[in-house]
Enzyme design. Structure first.
Site, PDB file in Angstrom:
ATOM      1  N   LYS A 119      38.163  38.505  51.609  1.00 36.57           N
ATOM      2  CA  LYS A 119      36.899  39.258  51.554  1.00 36.57           C
ATOM      3  C   LYS A 119      35.971  38.623  52.472  1.00 36.57           C
ATOM      4  CE  LYS A 119      37.327  41.468  47.249  1.00 36.57           C
ATOM      5  NZ  LYS A 119      36.936  42.115  45.761  1.00 36.57           N
ATOM      6  N   LYS A 152      38.918  49.568  46.407  1.00 32.68           N
ATOM      7  CA  LYS A 152      37.836  50.267  46.361  1.00 32.68           C
ATOM      8  C   LYS A 152      37.023  50.458  47.838  1.00 32.68           C
ATOM      9  CE  LYS A 152      36.167  48.770  41.864  1.00 32.68           C
ATOM     10  NZ  LYS A 152      35.655  47.290  41.189  1.00 32.68           N
ATOM     11  N   LYS A 172      47.209  46.628  48.866  1.00 34.42           N
ATOM     12  CA  LYS A 172      46.525  46.784  47.689  1.00 34.42           C
ATOM     13  C   LYS A 172      45.360  48.158  47.663  1.00 34.42           C
ATOM     14  CE  LYS A 172      43.230  44.408  45.742  1.00 34.42           C
ATOM     15  NZ  LYS A 172      42.338  44.321  44.748  1.00 34.42           N
TER      16      LYS A 172
HETATM   17  N1  AQP Z   1      45.279  47.808  43.139  1.00 31.96           N
HETATM   18  C1  AQP Z   1      45.426  47.524  42.074  1.00 31.96           C
HETATM   19  N2  AQP Z   1      46.370  47.388  41.145  1.00 31.96           N
HETATM   20  C2  AQP Z   1      46.027  46.817  39.839  1.00 31.96           C
HETATM   21  N3  AQP Z   1      45.048  46.232  39.566  1.00 31.96           N
HETATM   22  C3  AQP Z   1      44.029  46.306  40.187  1.00 31.96           C
HETATM   23  N4  AQP Z   1      42.603  45.762  40.088  1.00 31.96           N
HETATM   24  C4  AQP Z   1      42.004  46.164  41.177  1.00 31.96           C
HETATM   25  N5  AQP Z   1      42.789  46.752  42.088  1.00 31.96           N
HETATM   26  C5  AQP Z   1      44.073  46.942  41.665  1.00 31.96           C
HETATM   27  C6  AQP Z   1      42.180  45.148  38.775  1.00 31.96           C
HETATM   28  O1  AQP Z   1      41.120  46.007  38.389  1.00 31.96           O
HETATM   29  C7  AQP Z   1      40.123  45.126  37.619  1.00 31.96           C
HETATM   30  C8  AQP Z   1      38.736  45.280  38.346  1.00 31.96           C
HETATM   31  O2  AQP Z   1      38.730  44.820  39.569  1.00 31.96           O
HETATM   32  P1  AQP Z   1      37.464  44.420  40.444  1.00 31.96           P
HETATM   33  O3  AQP Z   1      36.447  45.318  39.981  1.00 31.96           O
HETATM   34  O4  AQP Z   1      37.108  43.065  39.969  1.00 31.96           O
HETATM   35  O5  AQP Z   1      37.629  44.593  41.846  1.00 31.96           O
HETATM   36  P2  AQP Z   1      38.424  43.974  42.592  1.00 31.96           P
HETATM   37  O6  AQP Z   1      39.645  42.980  42.142  1.00 31.96           O
HETATM   38  O7  AQP Z   1      37.775  43.341  43.762  1.00 31.96           O
HETATM   39  O8  AQP Z   1      39.764  45.244  43.284  1.00 31.96           O
HETATM   40  P3  AQP Z   1      39.309  46.499  44.104  1.00 31.96           P
HETATM   41  O9  AQP Z   1      39.021  47.770  43.045  1.00 31.96           O
HETATM   42  O10 AQP Z   1      40.435  46.665  45.166  1.00 31.96           O
HETATM   43  O11 AQP Z   1      38.077  46.082  44.816  1.00 31.96           O
HETATM   44  P4  AQP Z   1      37.967  45.490  46.446  1.00 31.96           P
HETATM   45  O12 AQP Z   1      37.952  46.683  47.537  1.00 31.96           O
HETATM   46  O13 AQP Z   1      36.451  44.880  46.306  1.00 31.96           O
HETATM   47  O14 AQP Z   1      39.044  44.655  46.697  1.00 31.96           O
HETATM   48  C9  AQP Z   1      40.838  43.737  37.892  1.00 31.96           C
HETATM   49  O15 AQP Z   1      41.306  43.169  36.853  1.00 31.96           O
HETATM   50  C10 AQP Z   1      41.586  43.652  39.101  1.00 31.96           C
HETATM   51  O16 AQP Z   1      42.761  42.883  38.830  1.00 31.96           O
END
Ligand code: AQP
Length: 349
Positions: A119, A214, A211
């Site tokens: 990040k 968002k 992955k």
């Molecule tokens: N691609 C994924 N597959 C399975 N699980 C996922 N999670 C996130 N992406 C995937 C799970 O969703 C929960 C909430 O995630 P978060 O809000 O903490 O965001 P994050 O992990 O940073 O993931 P994002 O959604 O992909 O955001 P960015 O773009 O910021 O990286 C967690 O349990 C996570 O494991």
């Protein structure tokens, strides 16, 4: 306070673009655990602000994004009356315990966190201190409730290992004090991650090695929980694949990341294993498999989408759920912090 043995905690950041990975990797598991556990589900807004405004939308977007995650929880089937649903910033004890954990965790431990590296990117000097300390706040989120189980996607595994290390070091560093106060020797539990099923890591629809996320600039890379049926069908139709038909065995999927991802999505949505999907579609081209996957995704996501829209039209209802959940979460968190303050040796209540 006695140690609970079946308490679940997990959170989702209100950073917009809630997607199918968040749903299958996390939220759907939250729903399943309600039958067997006491559950606390949190919209982690303190985590959201660790990143630049461009990622979480800034103050103007935060309230809407917080309501969107809450609506997704409820629309997916989380019962906020039987369990606790709230947003993190309403319970200040999370931040207070995180500070204490900042003094327990070691720089070397945090330096190894891959999520920070990803990040922060190349411009590490410009990343917020909050982004670096993200895992100690996550440990506090979990341990302020002394939760025993945490359902998450695969990407959070390393943070949960760190949570266990922090709990163990706190219990050890303060062992004498914990014993003097006649509290459980293992004051903070060594939390178990719940990372299982065919969708622990849902990949981007545009690149099977990345992955689903968002923050991906391409909206075609993910299925958002707010997408219409037409959008879902279009995104699956345009999903990257290879020219080969689906193979006859699971082993033959190896080295075909996009095909493997779509098969995993089908399995997760249909609640069957990947081998059964392969059995059903062996030898079929993607022109047959993709429409079947799109129909299934629409069937499963349309009711969630409709209920999310209904809830989002009633922000007062959502805010009341969060306020009620926060009041109940605070009762538990305050009790833990009263004990923790005595353990550490702070004067006062
Ligand atoms: N691609 C994924 N597959 C399975 N699980 C996922 N999670 C996130 N992406 C995937 C799970 O969703 C929960 C909430 O995630 P978060 O809000 O903490 O965001 P994050 O992990 O940073 O993931 P994002 O959604 O992909 O955001 P960015 O773009 O910021 O990286 C967690 O349990 C996570 O494991």
């Amino acid at each position: 306070m006695s140690q609970p043995n079946n308490r679940v905690f997990s959170g989702v950041q209100p950073t917009g673009n809630l997607h199918l990975g968040n749903y299958l990797g996390a939220i759907r598991k939250f729903v399943a655990l309600q039958e067997s556990h006491e559950c606390i589900y949190c919209v982690v807004d303190l985590h959201a602000i660790t990143q630049p405004f461009s990622v979480w939308g800034g103050p103007a977007e935060l309230a809407n994004n917080t309501r969107e995650v809450t609506a997704a929880f409820i629309a997916s089937g989380i019962d906020p009356a039987r369990h606790i649903v709230f947003n993190q910033s309403q319970v200040v004890e999370h931040a207070e315990l995180a500070w204490i954990f900042n003094c327990v965790a070691r720089m070397g431990w945090l330096n190894r966190m891959t999520q920070f590296k990803e990040k922060a990117g190349k411009d590490r000097e410009n990343a917020s201190v909050g982004l670096f300390a993200y895992p100690t706040l996550m440990a506090a989120d979990i341990l302020v409730y002394r939760a025993t189980h945490v359902p998450v996607g695969d990407d959070q595994k390393q943070h949960l290992e760190l949570t266990r290390d922090i709990a163990a070091k706190f219990n050890n560093d303060f062992a004498e004090s914990i014993a003097r106060l006649q509290l459980d020797t293992d004051y903070f539990p060594l939390t178990d991650p719940v990372i299982e099923g065919p969708a622990t890591r849902v990949m981007s629809l545009r690149d099977g090695t990345k992955k689903m996320s968002k923050s991906d600039a391409s909206d075609l890379s993910r299925i958002n929980l707010t997408d219409s049926a037409d959008d879902i069908a279009k995104k699956i139709r345009k999903a990257k694949t290879d020219p080969e038909p689906l193979p006859a065995t699971l082993e033959e999927l190896a080295g075909r990341p996009e095909a493997e991802n779509l098969v995993g999505l089908y399995a997760a949505l249909a609640e069957i294993d990947k081998a059964s999907v392969i059995e059903q579609f062996a030898g079929e081209p993607f022109s047959v498999f993709k429409p079947a996957l799109a129909d299934l995704a629409v069937e499963k996501l349309a009711p969630i989408n409709a209920e999310m829209r209904r809830l989002l039209d009633n922000p007062v209802e959502i805010d009341a759920i969060l306020a009620d959940g926060a009041a109940r979460a605070r009762v538990i968190a305050r009790e833990t912090m009263q004990e923790v303050r005595r353990i550490v040796g702070f004067l006062g209540d």
